[in-house]
Design a protein around this motif. Structure first.
Motif, PDB file in Angstrom:
ATOM      1  N   UNK A 189       0.836  -1.202   0.000  1.00 32.57           N
ATOM      2  CA  UNK A 189       0.000   0.000   0.000  1.00 32.57           C
ATOM      3  C   UNK A 189       0.870   1.251   0.000  1.00 32.57           C
ATOM      4  N   UNK A 190       1.850   1.281   0.881  1.00 28.11           N
ATOM      5  CA  UNK A 190       2.710   2.463   1.014  1.00 28.11           C
ATOM      6  C   UNK A 190       3.551   2.688  -0.237  1.00 28.11           C
ATOM      7  N   UNK A 191       4.117   1.609  -0.760  1.00 29.40           N
ATOM      8  CA  UNK A 191       4.947   1.733  -1.961  1.00 29.40           C
ATOM      9  C   UNK A 191       4.118   2.217  -3.148  1.00 29.40           C
ATOM     10  N   UNK A 192       2.904   1.702  -3.272  1.00 25.09           N
ATOM     11  CA  UNK A 192       2.045   2.062  -4.404  1.00 25.09           C
ATOM     12  C   UNK A 192       1.598   3.513  -4.323  1.00 25.09           C
ATOM     13  N   UNK A 193       1.155   3.940  -3.159  1.00 28.61           N
ATOM     14  CA  UNK A 193       0.694   5.316  -3.005  1.00 28.61           C
ATOM     15  C   UNK A 193       1.840   6.296  -3.221  1.00 28.61           C
ATOM     16  N   UNK A 194       3.019   5.981  -2.694  1.00 35.43           N
ATOM     17  CA  UNK A 194       4.170   6.863  -2.890  1.00 35.43           C
ATOM     18  C   UNK A 194       4.532   6.968  -4.363  1.00 35.43           C
ATOM     19  N   UNK A 195       4.479   5.849  -5.063  1.00 33.27           N
ATOM     20  CA  UNK A 195       4.806   5.866  -6.489  1.00 33.27           C
ATOM     21  C   UNK A 195       3.800   6.712  -7.266  1.00 33.27           C
ATOM     22  N   UNK A 196       2.527   6.573  -6.962  1.00 32.78           N
ATOM     23  CA  UNK A 196       1.502   7.344  -7.661  1.00 32.78           C
ATOM     24  C   UNK A 196       1.691   8.839  -7.421  1.00 32.78           C
ATOM     25  N   UNK A 197       1.934   9.215  -6.167  1.00 31.02           N
ATOM     26  CA  UNK A 197       2.125  10.639  -5.853  1.00 31.02           C
ATOM     27  C   UNK A 197       3.338  11.189  -6.598  1.00 31.02           C
ATOM     28  N   UNK A 198       4.429  10.431  -6.609  1.00 26.90           N
ATOM     29  CA  UNK A 198       5.632  10.870  -7.318  1.00 26.90           C
ATOM     30  C   UNK A 198       5.356  11.034  -8.812  1.00 26.90           C
ATOM     31  N   UNK A 199       4.651  10.068  -9.402  1.00 29.98           N
ATOM     32  CA  UNK A 199       4.339  10.134 -10.833  1.00 29.98           C
ATOM     33  C   UNK A 199       3.479  11.346 -11.157  1.00 29.98           C
ATOM     34  N   UNK A 200       2.482  11.611 -10.307  1.00 35.22           N
ATOM     35  CA  UNK A 200       1.591  12.726 -10.588  1.00 35.22           C
ATOM     36  C   UNK A 200       2.292  14.067 -10.372  1.00 35.22           C
ATOM     37  N   UNK A 201       3.172  14.165  -9.402  1.00 35.03           N
ATOM     38  CA  UNK A 201       3.937  15.398  -9.206  1.00 35.03           C
ATOM     39  C   UNK A 201       4.874  15.644 -10.384  1.00 35.03           C
ATOM     40  N   UNK A 202       5.445  14.558 -10.906  1.00 36.62           N
ATOM     41  CA  UNK A 202       6.331  14.686 -12.061  1.00 36.62           C
ATOM     42  C   UNK A 202       5.594  15.194 -13.289  1.00 36.62           C
ATOM     43  N   UNK A 203       4.282  14.972 -13.331  1.00 36.00           N
ATOM     44  CA  UNK A 203       3.498  15.395 -14.489  1.00 36.00           C
ATOM     45  C   UNK A 203       3.197  16.895 -14.476  1.00 36.00           C
ATOM     46  N   UNK A 204       3.431  17.546 -13.347  1.00 37.96           N
ATOM     47  CA  UNK A 204       3.203  18.986 -13.251  1.00 37.96           C
ATOM     48  C   UNK A 204       4.396  19.751 -13.840  1.00 37.96           C
TER      49      UNK A 204
END
Length: 288
Positions: free
Chosen positions: A248-263
Motif C-alpha cells: 500500500x505504502x509503496x504504491x501510493x508513494x509511487x503514484x504521488x511521485x508520478x503525478x507530481x512529475x506530471x506537473x
C-alpha cells in the motif's frame, strides 16, 4: 506498474468485492517494495521542494478507508522526510458546532494548503456522502431544511457539488489525489483482534468501529457510488490493495511521485537584478 493500474475511470460502476486486497503486483518480495517506497519518497521530497519554491501549485492527498486500514501509518511512511514547512495535515472527525453551522464543504475549504504545500486529509469531506449516507440518523439530526433532508436525490447532488468543488480547485492549481485503502473484511477483523489483544494498542480501539463493521456492504456501495461520480482526470480516485501494508505504502508513494512529475514544476527564474546581487555577494564573501 503505474498509477493507471489502480485508477478508477470516470463514471465506472464498480464492485469493491471484485478488487483483490491481497494484490502485491510484480514485486519479488517485501524488500523490493520497501526499496521502491524509498525511491518514490526521495522523488516526492525533491519535487515538493521545487513546488514550495515555485509556489504555483499545491497538492491535496485524501485518504479514505474502513477502520483499521492503516491510514495514519501509511501517511507516516509515505511522507517521512518531507520538509515540515511544506506539509500540513488534517483529520476529519465528526463536525463541530461551528462546522455544522456552515455548508458541508466549508471545513475542507478552510483546511486547503497554500500554494507550494502538500495538504493531507485523513478522511475528508467525503464522509458527508459515506458515513452520513450509511447512517441516515445523522442527516436527520443535521441543521438542514426539511426539504433537503427528504430530497431523494440528495446524494447525487452532494456528489455533484464535490465534483464541481474539485474542478474548481484544479482550475486554481490544486492537484487532488484520492486514495481508498482497500482492506478485506477478514483483514479488518485481524487488525481489530490485534488491538484488543495488545494493551499498547487499546487506545486505538473504539467499540463504535464494530458497529460500523455491521454496515460493511452499505459502505462498499456508498464508496462505489462516490468513485463513479467523482473520479475525474483532475481529481482521480485510486483503489489501492490494503492487506499488505508495505505494498500500500509503496504504491501510493509511487503514484504521488508520478503525478507530481506530471506537473510543470521548476525552480523560479532569477531576475537580472538578483543575479547581480548574487555575484556581488560572492565577491564580498570571497574577499573576507
Amino acid at each position: 506498474m503505474n498509477h493507471k493500474d489502480f485508477l478508477v475511470p470516470d463514471g465506472k460502476q464498480l464492485k469493491l468485492a471484485d478488487y483483490d486486497a491481497n494484490f502485491t503486483g510484480n514485486y519479488a518480495d517485501k524488500e523490493a517494495g520497501l526499496a521502491d517506497l524509498e525511491k518514490s519518497r526521495e522523488k516526492i521530497i525533491t519535487l515538493q521542494e521545487i513546488m514550495y519554491a515555485q509556489s504555483v501549485y499545491s497538492l491535496v492527498v485524501i485518504f479514505q478507508a474502513m477502520d483499521a486500514a492503516g491510514k495514519d501509518s501509511t501517511l507516516k511512511h509515505v511522507f517521512a522526510g518531507i520538509n515540515p514547512q511544506g506539509l500540513q495535515t488534517a483529520a476529519f472527525k465528526p463536525p463541530t458546532e461551528e462546522e455544522l453551522d456552515h455548508d458541508f464543504l466549508w471545513r475542507a475549504s478552510k483546511l486547503l494548503p497554500e500554494r507550494g504545500k502538500i495538504g493531507i486529509f485523513s478522511r475528508s469531506y467525503y464522509e458527508e456522502v459515506l458515513v452520513v449516507r450509511v447512517h441516515a440518523e445523522i442527516l436527520q439530526a443535521a441543521p438542514l431544511p426539511e426539504k433537503v433532508k427528504s430530497d431523494k436525490k440528495i446524494w447525487e447532488k452532494r456528489l455533484s457539488d464535490i465534483r464541481n468543488f474539485e474542478n474548481y480547485l484544479a482550475n486554481n492549481g490544486v492537484l487532488v489525489l484520492k486514495f481508498f485503502i482497500n482492506i478485506s473484511k477478514d483483514e479488518q477483523k485481524k487488525q481489530f483482534m490485534e488491538r484488543i489483544e495488545d494493551p499498547s494498542k487499546h487506545w486505538k480501539f473504539s467499540f463504535g468501529d464494530l458497529a460500523d463493521r455491521q454496515h460493511w456492504d452499505e459502505y462498499m456501495q456508498a464508496y462505489a457510488a462516490a468513485f463513479a461520480a467523482t473520479s475525474t482526470e483532475v481529481a482521480p480516485w485510486y483503489v489501492v490493495p490494503g492487506n499488505k501494508r508495505w505494498f500500500t505504502r509503496a504504491t501510493i508513494a509511487r503514484i504521488i511521485a508520478e503525478r507530481l512529475e506530471s506537473l510543470d514544476l521548476k525552480f523560479p527564474e532569477v531576475s537580472d537584478k538578483q543575479k547581480q546581487q548574487i555575484e556581488e555577494a560572492r565577491k564580498m564573501l570571497a574577499s573576507e
